[in-house]
Motif scaffolding. Sequence first.
Motif, PDB file in Angstrom:
ATOM      1  N   GLN A 230       0.891  -1.145  -0.052  1.00 28.54           N
ATOM      2  CA  GLN A 230      -0.160  -0.024   0.000  1.00 28.54           C
ATOM      3  C   GLN A 230       0.844   1.183   0.119  1.00 28.54           C
ATOM      4  O   GLN A 230       0.619   2.176  -0.749  1.00 28.54           O
ATOM      5  N   ASP A 231       1.849   1.161   0.768  1.00 28.39           N
ATOM      6  CA  ASP A 231       2.630   2.330   0.833  1.00 28.39           C
ATOM      7  C   ASP A 231       3.541   2.798  -0.591  1.00 28.39           C
ATOM      8  O   ASP A 231       3.634   3.618  -0.938  1.00 28.39           O
ATOM      9  N   GLU A 232       4.030   1.428  -1.219  1.00 31.25           N
ATOM     10  CA  GLU A 232       4.602   1.485  -2.537  1.00 31.25           C
ATOM     11  C   GLU A 232       3.734   2.051  -3.509  1.00 31.25           C
ATOM     12  O   GLU A 232       3.924   3.037  -4.055  1.00 31.25           O
ATOM     13  N   GLU A 233       2.256   1.595  -3.652  1.00 26.84           N
ATOM     14  CA  GLU A 233       1.174   2.215  -4.349  1.00 26.84           C
ATOM     15  C   GLU A 233       0.841   3.600  -4.241  1.00 26.84           C
ATOM     16  O   GLU A 233       0.885   4.428  -5.295  1.00 26.84           O
ATOM     17  N   VAL A 234       1.046   4.179  -3.059  1.00 26.98           N
ATOM     18  CA  VAL A 234       0.706   5.708  -2.718  1.00 26.98           C
ATOM     19  C   VAL A 234       1.929   6.450  -3.249  1.00 26.98           C
ATOM     20  O   VAL A 234       1.930   7.381  -3.867  1.00 26.98           O
ATOM     21  N   ASP A 235       3.250   5.966  -3.132  1.00 22.53           N
ATOM     22  CA  ASP A 235       4.327   6.539  -3.464  1.00 22.53           C
ATOM     23  C   ASP A 235       4.434   6.565  -5.079  1.00 22.53           C
ATOM     24  O   ASP A 235       4.585   7.738  -5.594  1.00 22.53           O
ATOM     25  N   MET A 236       3.955   5.763  -5.726  1.00 30.26           N
ATOM     26  CA  MET A 236       3.931   5.592  -7.293  1.00 30.26           C
ATOM     27  C   MET A 236       2.823   6.536  -7.557  1.00 30.26           C
ATOM     28  O   MET A 236       3.102   7.101  -8.600  1.00 30.26           O
ATOM     29  N   LEU A 237       1.729   6.622  -6.940  1.00 27.36           N
ATOM     30  CA  LEU A 237       0.713   7.455  -7.364  1.00 27.36           C
ATOM     31  C   LEU A 237       1.165   8.949  -7.271  1.00 27.36           C
ATOM     32  O   LEU A 237       0.855   9.731  -8.307  1.00 27.36           O
ATOM     33  N   TRP A 238       1.848   9.294  -6.152  1.00 27.12           N
ATOM     34  CA  TRP A 238       2.249  10.749  -6.043  1.00 27.12           C
ATOM     35  C   TRP A 238       3.253  11.082  -7.031  1.00 27.12           C
ATOM     36  O   TRP A 238       3.389  12.295  -7.380  1.00 27.12           O
ATOM     37  N   LEU A 239       4.095  10.002  -7.482  1.00 28.90           N
ATOM     38  CA  LEU A 239       5.165  10.314  -8.350  1.00 28.90           C
ATOM     39  C   LEU A 239       4.532  10.480  -9.571  1.00 28.90           C
ATOM     40  O   LEU A 239       4.847  11.556 -10.151  1.00 28.90           O
ATOM     41  N   LEU A 240       3.485  10.018 -10.136  1.00 29.75           N
ATOM     42  CA  LEU A 240       2.910  10.017 -11.424  1.00 29.75           C
ATOM     43  C   LEU A 240       1.934  11.456 -11.361  1.00 29.75           C
ATOM     44  O   LEU A 240       1.834  11.993 -12.371  1.00 29.75           O
ATOM     45  N   ILE A 241       1.375  11.665 -10.244  1.00 35.14           N
ATOM     46  CA  ILE A 241       0.532  12.929  -9.922  1.00 35.14           C
ATOM     47  C   ILE A 241       1.568  14.097 -10.295  1.00 35.14           C
ATOM     48  O   ILE A 241       1.222  15.047 -10.821  1.00 35.14           O
ATOM     49  N   GLY A 242       2.338  13.871  -9.678  1.00 40.25           N
ATOM     50  CA  GLY A 242       3.473  15.123  -9.653  1.00 40.25           C
ATOM     51  C   GLY A 242       3.973  15.069 -11.238  1.00 40.25           C
ATOM     52  O   GLY A 242       4.581  16.333 -11.672  1.00 40.25           O
ATOM     53  N   ASN A 260      12.559   7.900 -22.359  1.00 37.12           N
ATOM     54  CA  ASN A 260      11.487   7.990 -21.201  1.00 37.12           C
ATOM     55  C   ASN A 260      11.185   6.504 -20.980  1.00 37.12           C
ATOM     56  O   ASN A 260      10.770   6.195 -19.713  1.00 37.12           O
ATOM     57  N   SER A 261      11.227   5.559 -21.799  1.00 32.20           N
ATOM     58  CA  SER A 261      11.139   4.143 -21.425  1.00 32.20           C
ATOM     59  C   SER A 261      12.006   3.569 -20.349  1.00 32.20           C
ATOM     60  O   SER A 261      11.958   2.700 -19.346  1.00 32.20           O
ATOM     61  N   PHE A 262      13.353   4.046 -20.530  1.00 35.57           N
ATOM     62  CA  PHE A 262      14.267   3.643 -19.530  1.00 35.57           C
ATOM     63  C   PHE A 262      14.296   4.561 -18.113  1.00 35.57           C
ATOM     64  O   PHE A 262      14.281   3.777 -16.987  1.00 35.57           O
ATOM     65  N   LEU A 263      14.120   5.584 -18.380  1.00 28.65           N
ATOM     66  CA  LEU A 263      14.108   6.394 -17.074  1.00 28.65           C
ATOM     67  C   LEU A 263      12.884   6.512 -16.378  1.00 28.65           C
ATOM     68  O   LEU A 263      13.120   6.321 -15.024  1.00 28.65           O
ATOM     69  N   VAL A 264      11.666   6.234 -16.818  1.00 29.10           N
ATOM     70  CA  VAL A 264      10.454   5.827 -16.199  1.00 29.10           C
ATOM     71  C   VAL A 264      10.685   4.546 -15.362  1.00 29.10           C
ATOM     72  O   VAL A 264      10.296   4.363 -14.040  1.00 29.10           O
ATOM     73  N   ALA A 265      11.157   3.684 -16.119  1.00 27.30           N
ATOM     74  CA  ALA A 265      11.238   2.554 -15.622  1.00 27.30           C
ATOM     75  C   ALA A 265      12.257   2.336 -14.513  1.00 27.30           C
ATOM     76  O   ALA A 265      11.953   1.660 -13.376  1.00 27.30           O
ATOM     77  N   PHE A 266      13.113   3.238 -14.618  1.00 24.94           N
ATOM     78  CA  PHE A 266      14.342   3.340 -13.312  1.00 24.94           C
ATOM     79  C   PHE A 266      13.495   3.721 -12.329  1.00 24.94           C
ATOM     80  O   PHE A 266      13.929   3.427 -11.262  1.00 24.94           O
ATOM     81  N   GLU A 267      12.807   4.963 -12.391  1.00 25.91           N
ATOM     82  CA  GLU A 267      12.252   5.560 -11.276  1.00 25.91           C
ATOM     83  C   GLU A 267      11.352   4.661 -10.839  1.00 25.91           C
ATOM     84  O   GLU A 267      11.290   4.812  -9.518  1.00 25.91           O
ATOM     85  N   LEU A 268      10.092   4.029 -11.387  1.00 31.50           N
ATOM     86  CA  LEU A 268       9.492   3.347 -10.778  1.00 31.50           C
ATOM     87  C   LEU A 268      10.120   1.957 -10.045  1.00 31.50           C
ATOM     88  O   LEU A 268       9.494   1.532  -8.879  1.00 31.50           O
ATOM     89  N   LEU A 282       2.604  -1.707 -16.658  1.00 29.21           N
ATOM     90  CA  LEU A 282       2.258  -0.948 -18.131  1.00 29.21           C
ATOM     91  C   LEU A 282       1.289   0.176 -18.088  1.00 29.21           C
ATOM     92  O   LEU A 282       1.639   1.207 -18.792  1.00 29.21           O
ATOM     93  N   SER A 283       0.249   0.075 -17.452  1.00 33.88           N
ATOM     94  CA  SER A 283      -0.683   1.377 -16.957  1.00 33.88           C
ATOM     95  C   SER A 283       0.155   2.413 -16.597  1.00 33.88           C
ATOM     96  O   SER A 283       0.187   3.640 -16.985  1.00 33.88           O
ATOM     97  N   LEU A 284       0.944   2.142 -15.530  1.00 29.55           N
ATOM     98  CA  LEU A 284       1.780   3.360 -15.015  1.00 29.55           C
ATOM     99  C   LEU A 284       3.001   3.862 -15.942  1.00 29.55           C
ATOM    100  O   LEU A 284       3.189   5.046 -15.910  1.00 29.55           O
ATOM    101  N   PHE A 285       3.534   3.024 -16.811  1.00 29.27           N
ATOM    102  CA  PHE A 285       4.535   3.639 -17.853  1.00 29.27           C
ATOM    103  C   PHE A 285       3.716   4.641 -18.682  1.00 29.27           C
ATOM    104  O   PHE A 285       4.225   5.492 -18.972  1.00 29.27           O
ATOM    105  N   SER A 286       2.416   4.168 -19.126  1.00 29.42           N
ATOM    106  CA  SER A 286       1.665   4.731 -19.997  1.00 29.42           C
ATOM    107  C   SER A 286       1.249   6.301 -19.263  1.00 29.42           C
ATOM    108  O   SER A 286       1.283   7.266 -20.086  1.00 29.42           O
ATOM    109  N   ARG A 287       0.874   6.051 -18.067  1.00 30.07           N
ATOM    110  CA  ARG A 287       0.537   7.411 -17.276  1.00 30.07           C
ATOM    111  C   ARG A 287       1.612   8.500 -17.252  1.00 30.07           C
ATOM    112  O   ARG A 287       1.597   9.653 -17.163  1.00 30.07           O
ATOM    113  N   ALA A 288       2.903   7.742 -17.308  1.00 32.34           N
ATOM    114  CA  ALA A 288       4.130   8.876 -17.049  1.00 32.34           C
ATOM    115  C   ALA A 288       4.567   8.988 -18.634  1.00 32.34           C
ATOM    116  O   ALA A 288       5.543   9.793 -18.674  1.00 32.34           O
ATOM    117  N   GLY A 289       3.903   8.855 -19.510  1.00 33.01           N
ATOM    118  CA  GLY A 289       4.191   9.442 -20.837  1.00 33.01           C
ATOM    119  C   GLY A 289       4.877   8.382 -21.811  1.00 33.01           C
ATOM    120  O   GLY A 289       5.257   8.804 -22.912  1.00 33.01           O
TER     121      GLY A 289
END
Length: 380
Positions: A230-242, A260-268, A282-289
């Motif tokens: 749950q903590d992980e998912e909240v952190d990812m959510l705030w990362l993508l919202i930001g 961005n395919s590498f940088l976003v994957a590295f960040e997540l 994959l949905s998170l990748f898409s949300r990050a662009g």
Amino acid sequence: MTYKKTQHPKFAGWCNELRYNAAPEANTLEQRWLAVNEIIQVATHEVIETLIQAVSQQQGKPVKRIVTGLITAIQKYDTLFDSSEDNDHELRVLAACCLATLMDGDTDSSALTALMVSASTLAGAKPLIGAINLSEQADKIVKRLSLTHRTRPTLIGIEIPKLSSSDVMDAYDEALQDSEDTSESAEGSTPDASANAIEKLADMTFSAITQLTQNVNTSMEKMNRYLKVQDEEVDMLWLLIGGRSHEFNLNFTDIPLGANSFLVAFELANTTTNLPGPESILSLFSRAGVALEQEMSIPEVIRSLNQGWIDLMIQGKTTSDLTLPLHNALSHYLTDTDNGLPYWAKQTGIDEKTQFPLAKLALQFYRECLISRAKRGELL
């Protein structure tokens, strides 16, 4: 890492082409299982990589020097096994059995093995298919564990061991009857027999409390994992919202296509706390662009990265051409920006012009980052 010593129900089928059952009196199948079991008991990151290397070896290339530990284990249970004979195929099959057994569980070690097998296929370009379709099994295991580890556990129904009055009386009577002292006390039983009965009842109580403690601890471990998720998912959510990368200090929208395919994957991957990561990655990748359906070659993506980004992504990491192939490509590129990638492609056996959907490259790099973090002890 501990596994049951009982033979895996699919082991005989996996080894069917080796015809161990043709001579059942030799008990070869059981001997080979004992050898496989011995290997998986000590399956470190290095052992897993060695097994993958053995399975992925091209026909005609020697396997014996790769799996010396497996050969030693076989000879422990089968003294007639001759490692000098042409038995590379058997060793490949048994190495595959080790990997299949390691993946068939619900632990972090099972997830790590599945991630390493999947990563070795380089986004599906080099599938591990033989007596066992390890590539397909790995993908299924990763998906199953992604869902299982993120299912809310329930604390309702924790099994509580019970001691009925009849159990207590039966234990007391049994203890009295076991006593060899026949001289009765004033209460109608002997002091020795009474002490024996009390000790037996104490053992029963301790056993029940121990079982209850184990059941509660198991439930609490599941709840703790779920809270971490749950903590992980909240952190990812705030990362993508930001919409901004903390690691690279820039907005996701400012990262070039492909890079961005590498940088976003590295960040997540750095935000992930539980293997093998979320099923919705994959949905998170898409949300990050990340343009998931856009196709590019690996050299094209790597050349879209600047050197500072690459340094950050591979610094302090030991790259492997087998289970971290994209990291290995980055390392070759930094070493020689002109010839590094063509050399890497030749060594890897991949045409450098091959086009991959960015979805696959992002997923590949994400899983490699998780493997690297696990190797450093950050996720296990």
